[in-house]
Write an enzyme that holds these catalytic residues in place. Structure first.
Site: not given
Length: 237
Positions: A53, A81, A95, A187
């Site tokens: 993203d 992540y 987000d 997310r």
């Protein structure tokens, strides 16, 4: 490493640290343009393995030439992540792309509860992708429906989370490290984690650190790549 036209055409796996606010496609297009400009060539195959993203940073694998055939192989590998979840509030995009739409109490939260709740999100889990995503339904991307205010049914999917570790708690912020399968939306994980804590949550920072055996510490910046190309061009002239 000696950059040449043949070097890129034969096929390379390039590791980039994607900057904030860039789309993965923008980075790929910039890399392709730099290679074409440097070697004055009309066509060169360049593609990426696993979209990030715009609000995420970190490891993006970019393949050139014949190695673009390996993109699916890289996309299927486990990813790692790190990031930050803000508890006590939700956003429609899960987000910071959209504004906070609801707030929730956080007084009941403590370190033990937060760490214990991660167990609900490890192993095989059902996850619903965010409506603000590039997934397609009926030929349109989901974010197109979302931005038009149209409601759309999004089927849940099974994803694998092999590790979900809390690394810092300073409420309302919680830092984490996650290792997961292809197709996992961090997310959605942040949103669902907040919901499980009866507090709501959204992602405020995300960084991809690993894809399979590839690590972001070995990645280059776009600026460093451009400088290396310029240096190679100068030495060849």
């Amino acid at each position: 490493m000696q950059f040449t036209e043949e070097y890129f055409k034969e096929g390379q796996v390039l590791l980039f640290d994607k900057p904030l606010n860039w789309t993965s496609f923008q980075l790929v297009n910039k890399v392709r343009w730099l290679i074409r400009k440097t070697y004055k060539i009309k066509k060169i195959k360049v593609g990426h393995a696993g979209t990030l993203d715009p609000l995420a940073t970190g490891l993006l694998i970019i393949c050139t030439g014949k190695f673009t055939k390996r993109i699916e192989e890289f996309m299927g590998q486990e990813k790692e992540y790190t990031g930050t979840i803000v508890l006590g509030a939700t956003t429609p995009s899960y987000d910071l792309e959209t504004e906070i739409d609801q707030t929730f109490p956080t007084a009941h939260l403590n370190d033990e509860l937060i760490k214990k709740t991660t167990a609900q999100f490890t192993g095989s889990i059902q996850q619903q992708p965010p409506v603000f995503s590039a997934l397609k339904k009926d030929g349109k991307r989901l974010y197109e429906f979302a931005r038009a205010g149209e409601k759309v049914e999004i089927p849940s999917r099974t994803v694998e989370v092999s590790a979900f570790e809390i690394t810092r708690i300073e409420l309302p912020e919680v830092d984490f490290r996650v290792r997961c399968s292809k197709g996992t939306y961090i997310r959605s994980l942040a949103h669902d984690f907040g919901k499980a804590l009866n507090s709501g949550g959204h992602l405020s920072a995300l960084r991809r650190t690993k894809i399979g055996d590839f690590d972001v510490i070995d990645a280059t910046s776009l600026e460093a790549f451009e400088a290396a190309l310029q240096q190679a061009e100068a030495s060849n002239n």
